[in-house]
Motif scaffolding. Structure first.
Motif, PDB file in Angstrom:
ATOM      1  N   PRO A   1      28.932 -37.135  18.894  1.00 26.47           N
ATOM      2  CA  PRO A   1      29.708 -35.968  18.445  1.00 26.47           C
ATOM      3  C   PRO A   1      30.719 -35.569  19.519  1.00 26.47           C
ATOM      4  CG  PRO A   1      27.341 -35.620  18.158  1.00 26.47           C
ATOM      5  CD  PRO A   1      27.502 -36.840  19.010  1.00 26.47           C
ATOM      6  N   VAL A   2      31.969 -35.326  19.104  1.00 28.28           N
ATOM      7  CA  VAL A   2      33.007 -35.045  20.104  1.00 28.28           C
ATOM      8  C   VAL A   2      33.009 -33.570  20.496  1.00 28.28           C
ATOM      9  CG1 VAL A   2      34.472 -36.902  19.249  1.00 28.28           C
ATOM     10  CG2 VAL A   2      34.842 -34.572  18.457  1.00 28.28           C
ATOM     11  N   GLU A   3      33.530 -33.310  21.678  1.00 26.81           N
ATOM     12  CA  GLU A   3      33.632 -31.938  22.166  1.00 26.81           C
ATOM     13  C   GLU A   3      34.967 -31.338  21.741  1.00 26.81           C
ATOM     14  OE1 GLU A   3      32.999 -31.917  26.371  1.00 26.81           O
ATOM     15  OE2 GLU A   3      31.010 -32.824  26.198  1.00 26.81           O
ATOM     16  N   LEU A   4      34.931 -30.079  21.351  1.00 29.31           N
ATOM     17  CA  LEU A   4      36.162 -29.352  21.049  1.00 29.31           C
ATOM     18  C   LEU A   4      36.235 -28.133  21.971  1.00 29.31           C
ATOM     19  CD1 LEU A   4      35.973 -29.410  17.116  1.00 29.31           C
ATOM     20  CD2 LEU A   4      37.232 -30.973  18.590  1.00 29.31           C
ATOM     21  N   PRO A   5      36.799 -28.307  23.169  1.00 28.99           N
ATOM     22  CA  PRO A   5      36.806 -27.218  24.149  1.00 28.99           C
ATOM     23  C   PRO A   5      37.526 -25.976  23.615  1.00 28.99           C
ATOM     24  CG  PRO A   5      37.473 -29.292  25.162  1.00 28.99           C
ATOM     25  CD  PRO A   5      37.419 -29.527  23.680  1.00 28.99           C
ATOM     26  N   GLY A   6      36.914 -24.834  23.821  1.00 32.16           N
ATOM     27  CA  GLY A   6      37.542 -23.570  23.428  1.00 32.16           C
ATOM     28  C   GLY A   6      37.318 -23.208  21.967  1.00 32.16           C
TER      29      GLY A   6
ATOM     30  N   PHE B   1      39.439 -36.617  13.799  1.00 33.43           N
ATOM     31  CA  PHE B   1      38.575 -37.240  12.792  1.00 33.43           C
ATOM     32  C   PHE B   1      37.281 -36.451  12.611  1.00 33.43           C
ATOM     33  CE2 PHE B   1      35.241 -40.307  11.501  1.00 33.43           C
ATOM     34  CZ  PHE B   1      35.742 -40.580  10.246  1.00 33.43           C
ATOM     35  N   TYR B   2      36.762 -35.985  13.717  1.00 32.47           N
ATOM     36  CA  TYR B   2      35.538 -35.181  13.655  1.00 32.47           C
ATOM     37  C   TYR B   2      35.754 -33.962  12.748  1.00 32.47           C
ATOM     38  CZ  TYR B   2      31.303 -32.833  15.394  1.00 32.47           C
ATOM     39  OH  TYR B   2      30.077 -32.236  15.507  1.00 32.47           O
ATOM     40  N   CYS B   3      36.883 -33.296  12.922  1.00 35.31           N
ATOM     41  CA  CYS B   3      37.208 -32.140  12.081  1.00 35.31           C
ATOM     42  C   CYS B   3      37.411 -32.567  10.630  1.00 35.31           C
ATOM     43  CB  CYS B   3      38.465 -31.438  12.586  1.00 35.31           C
ATOM     44  SG  CYS B   3      38.278 -30.738  14.231  1.00 35.31           S
TER      45      CYS B   3
ATOM     46  N   ALA C   1      34.079 -33.608  -0.888  1.00 37.54           N
ATOM     47  CA  ALA C   1      33.376 -34.094  -2.073  1.00 37.54           C
ATOM     48  C   ALA C   1      31.869 -34.160  -1.823  1.00 37.54           C
ATOM     49  CB  ALA C   1      33.904 -35.467  -2.477  1.00 37.54           C
ATOM     50  N   GLY C   2      31.468 -34.034  -0.566  1.00 38.68           N
ATOM     51  CA  GLY C   2      30.030 -33.980  -0.296  1.00 38.68           C
ATOM     52  C   GLY C   2      29.493 -35.099   0.584  1.00 38.68           C
ATOM     53  N   VAL C   3      30.392 -35.832   1.264  1.00 36.21           N
ATOM     54  CA  VAL C   3      29.927 -36.883   2.171  1.00 36.21           C
ATOM     55  C   VAL C   3      29.895 -36.317   3.592  1.00 36.21           C
ATOM     56  CG1 VAL C   3      30.407 -39.162   3.143  1.00 36.21           C
ATOM     57  CG2 VAL C   3      30.922 -38.687   0.729  1.00 36.21           C
ATOM     58  N   PHE C   4      28.753 -36.382   4.218  1.00 34.55           N
ATOM     59  CA  PHE C   4      28.617 -35.857   5.574  1.00 34.55           C
ATOM     60  C   PHE C   4      28.160 -36.963   6.501  1.00 34.55           C
ATOM     61  CE2 PHE C   4      26.157 -34.159   9.076  1.00 34.55           C
ATOM     62  CZ  PHE C   4      26.898 -33.077   9.506  1.00 34.55           C
ATOM     63  N   MET C   5      28.772 -37.032   7.673  1.00 34.64           N
ATOM     64  CA  MET C   5      28.304 -38.007   8.647  1.00 34.64           C
ATOM     65  C   MET C   5      27.840 -37.290   9.911  1.00 34.64           C
ATOM     66  SD  MET C   5      29.530 -41.523  10.017  1.00 34.64           S
ATOM     67  CE  MET C   5      30.568 -41.724  11.420  1.00 34.64           C
ATOM     68  N   ALA C   6      26.590 -37.560  10.287  1.00 36.06           N
ATOM     69  CA  ALA C   6      26.118 -37.081  11.590  1.00 36.06           C
ATOM     70  C   ALA C   6      26.504 -38.164  12.588  1.00 36.06           C
ATOM     71  CB  ALA C   6      24.617 -36.875  11.564  1.00 36.06           C
ATOM     72  N   PHE C   7      27.363 -37.786  13.554  1.00 37.83           N
ATOM     73  CA  PHE C   7      27.956 -38.783  14.440  1.00 37.83           C
ATOM     74  C   PHE C   7      26.985 -39.266  15.514  1.00 37.83           C
ATOM     75  CE2 PHE C   7      31.617 -36.942  12.480  1.00 37.83           C
ATOM     76  CZ  PHE C   7      32.621 -37.892  12.531  1.00 37.83           C
TER      77      PHE C   7
END
Lengths: 481, 257
Positions: free
Chosen positions: B89-94, A432-434, B80-86
């Motif tokens: 924020p999740v980690e994406l290792p690597g 979802f983050y992506c 379309a231009g919608v951004f969410m600052a979480f």
């Protein structure tokens, strides 16, 4: 509102992209295995008496053995009398150039995107193409020959360099080693032979492309690679196979010998046909790969990316005999649909101050079952030996499995052995983050999987790493709904 | 046309109704703050706007630049231009931070029919934004959010916002878990990203972030509804007096939404 129901569920659907059968005439002997068949293979190949004897010893030993039951895989019993043990393209006169190669065969290579012609012109990669058990074209031979490097088919090596073959064949993997190695020793059809002389650094990546073709023909490759003192070589092995229904047995043997100060890097991208979504068809890949660091300060690195095959049974290993010798194993194994993999390595520390590193990345999707099985043994004389092992598993969906069986056997108190393991799941929240950054689910999965495999990919030669990343993408395509 | 128009929005998680009729209009260039106690539905609103799974809209509609937002997948909304600052924020290792951001930027550009940025152009853009936000370049070499402190994670979100240049940015509890220095840095960063073409919705529990990001309009949510809207003095009043007085007014029916 729009949802991505079970975004991580249901990895599936992609048809095997390299599935096709080409219709080059094959010469085959009847089904089944007997002493007569072994003699026939040897005689077709015009082999010397000593090699026939070796094959027969292997065959007789094989008769006393049983198929291993300890791997964490299941498959129907193989009827070894229902397999054709030899097939070759119609015999042709000796080839001097690619122009003489069967055009049909060149088309096959085109389809695979590995046209020899192209390879020859563009990439600087010398290719010894093994097509249905017999090598048909060897390129760059002259250039390599100038440096004293021998790179040819196994059959040719038997004829041209019998003394080398005789000395090293079975010296790392004896014919009695295991059930499938014994079988291979009895009936091996062809393969590659490579010798790098003292002090020579092989100027290009050596590469072999394998391809199973004729129907019902088991493929029994034999590879022997010798790096003499202070020699350096990087060897690439990659394969694709055509789609078909019957299970196909592939039982190869690879032996590496590294003398004093020699370095061998052996990289594999394995993409045999994995079977369809329901697990029908697909290759059984039962391979014995082992390297011996015979001399002091020698080094052997195995890097493998295993995405294909219905069943993978494979433990590229290092015998660290020379003092200060180094063994490395970097592996990515992916199982999707109903694929099963039981893979890992053995690091046998014999010499003093020997070091080994194991990095294993297992990815399971669909109903895939992925097992890491590894042995680290420090013998009593291996003063100061060190090992570091890292086994990570990544799960995609909730129907797959990851299993780890590390065996550690330390007989010298000065040894340092470290083992780390982790299991993680691609989370909905990661996807979802992506997504929230505009990245599609498929791209997100690829990105996360490639990130997971990063430590292994960076060990691969550049162009191979790119290919491997693409392959993972293809193998996981459609797997996120 | 308003940038964002939310009309009578009802949403539930599993069988529990969380949003009970939200009405909200946000125009270009405006900064709206949505405040409220825990459990009032603030984050649910952010999640529904960004298209997170697990939330079911049962009634109402959301128009984004005149289009039905609820009909779009999360990645379509982002493009379309919608951004969410979480909030988390999740980690994406690597996965390298720069690589990730470039993939995102190019996915968005592709949707808009714009040319793909090559590595050179992209690095230029990224360095520019880092400079504006006064963030060090080492951020570019790191793996997405892996081993980041709370403050670094939030600053990374704002950095991503700067690079992706959204027309609507939703900041979900961006102040949570930040010390005062990090809060100031994030607040100043967001303020630098204010523009006449962009709307920003700041979701927060406390007033303190609003010291750095001055809102045009403040809304207060309670029990799934916006119960009061006002200017920034409303936020200050909540800061000083707490939410109790407003809850009391709501209970006694003195609500002026």
């Amino acid at each position: 509102m729009p949802t991505t129901p079970g975004a991580i569920e249901d990895f599936a659907s992609q048809e095997y992209k390299y599935g096709f059968v080409s219709d080059i005439d094959a010469v085959a002997i009847p089904k089944g295995l007997s002493e007569d068949v072994v003699r026939m293979i040897s005689s077709i190949k015009e082999e010397p008496e000593w090699l026939l004897e070796w094959r027969l010893k292997a065959y007789r030993h094989w008769l006393t053995m049983d198929s291993p039951v300890w791997p964490n895989v299941s498959y129907p019993t193989i009827d070894f009398q229902d397999i054709i043990y030899y097939s070759a393209p119609k015999p042709k006169i000796v080839l001097n150039s690619l122009d003489e190669v069967d055009p049909e065969m060149l088309i096959v290579f085109e389809k695979l995107g590995i046209s020899l012609d192209e390879q020859k012109r563009l990439s600087g990669v010398a290719v010894d193409a093994v097509f249905d058990s017999v090598s048909v074209a060897t390129t760059f031979k002259d250039k390599l020959a100038e440096m004293g490097i021998i790179f040819c088919s196994f059959s040719e090596a038997v004829k041209e360099h019998p003394e080398l073959v005789k000395e090293y064949l079975g010296s790392v993997v004896p014919y009695s080693d295991n059930f499938f190695a014994a079988l291979n020793s009895a009936v091996f059809s062809d393969g590659s032979f490579c010798y790098i002389p003292k002090g020579v650094r092989c100027p290009m990546e050596l590469s072999t492309y394998f391809r199973i073709n004729a129907k019902d023909t088991g493929q029994f490759e034999r590879t022997l690679l010798i790096a003499d003192e202070a020699a350096t070589v990087s060897y690439l092995e990659g394969c694709t196979a055509p789609m078909r229904d019957e299970n196909q047995l592939h039982a190869a043997v690879v032996e590496l010998v590294a003398m004093k100060d020699a370095t061998i890097k052996y990289s594999t991208v394995q993409n045999w046909y994995p079977g369809d979504k329901d697990g029908k068809g697909g290759i059984y890949n039962f391979v014995t790969k082992r390297g011996k660091c015979d001399g002091d300060n020698s080094k052997i690195t195995w890097t493998q990316v295993e995405t294909g095959s219905a069943i993978t049974w494979k433990y590229p290993s290092c015998i660290l005999k020379g003092d200060n010798s180094v063994g490395e194993f970097y592996s990515v194994a992916l199982t999707n649909h109903k694929q099963q993999a039981d893979t890992g390595t053995k690091m046998i520390h014999i010499g003093k101050n020997t070091r080994s590193t194991i990095v294993s990345k297992g990815i399971s999707a669909g109903n895939g079952q992925n097992t890491y099985r590894g042995l680290v043994r420090i013998n009593a004389g291996a003063e100061g030996a060190r090992n570091y092992s890292q086994c990570d598993s990544l799960l995609i969906g909730d129907r797959c499995g990851a299993h780890t069986f590390p065996y550690i056997d330390v007989r010298n108190p000065s040894a340092q052995v470290e083992h780390e393991a982790s299991t993680s799941k691609i989370g909905e929240d990661q996807i979802f983050y992506c997504n929230q950054r505009g990245i599609s689910t498929e791209d997100a999965v690829n990105m996360i999987v490639n990130g997971f495999c990063k430590e292994v990919f960076r060990e691969l030669p550049m162009e191979f790493a790119v290919e491997a990343q693409k392959l993972l993408g293809v193998s996981l395509e459609g797997s996120v709904g | 046309m308003s940038m964002l128009e939310i009309k009578n929005l009802h949403a539930r998680v599993e069988s529990k109704e969380i949003l009970k009729g939200i009405n909200l209009t946000v125009n270009k260039g405006e900064v709206h703050a949505i405040m409220g106690l825990n459990g009032s539905g603030k984050s649910t609103l952010a999640n529904v706007l960004s298209g997170k799974d697990d939330y079911t809209v049962t009634e109402g509609e959301i128009l984004f630049e005149g289009n039905d937002l609820l009909d779009m997948d999360p990645e379509e909304r982002a493009r379309a231009g919608v951004f969410m600052a979480f909030q988390y924020p999740v980690e994406l290792p690597g996965v390298n931070n720069t690589y990730f951001l470039k993939a995102a930027a190019n996915a968005i550009r592709k949707e808009r029919g714009e040319e793909q940025l090559d590595a050179m152009d992209f690095m230029k853009l990224v360095r520019e934004k880092l400079k504006v936000l006064e963030i060090g370049e080492d951020l570019l070499k790191r793996e997405v959010n892996v081993g980041f402190s709370g403050g670094e994670k939030k600053r990374n979100e704002i950095f991503q916002m700067a690079v992706l240049n959204p027309s609507l940015a939703i900041l979900d509890e961006t102040d949570s878990g930040l010390d005062i220095d990090a809060l100031r840095a994030v607040g100043h960063g967001v303020t630098k990203l204010r523009s006449a073409d962009r709307a920003i919705v700041v979701i927060t529990h406390y007033q303190r972030l609003l010291n750095y990001i001055e809102p045009d309009i403040v809304h207060v949510m309670m029990d799934g509804k916006i119960v009061r809207s006002g200017d920034k003095s409303l936020a200050l009043q909540l800061e000083n007096e707490g939410y109790a007085w407003l809850e009391e007014e709501v209970r006694s029916g003195l609500v002026t939404a």
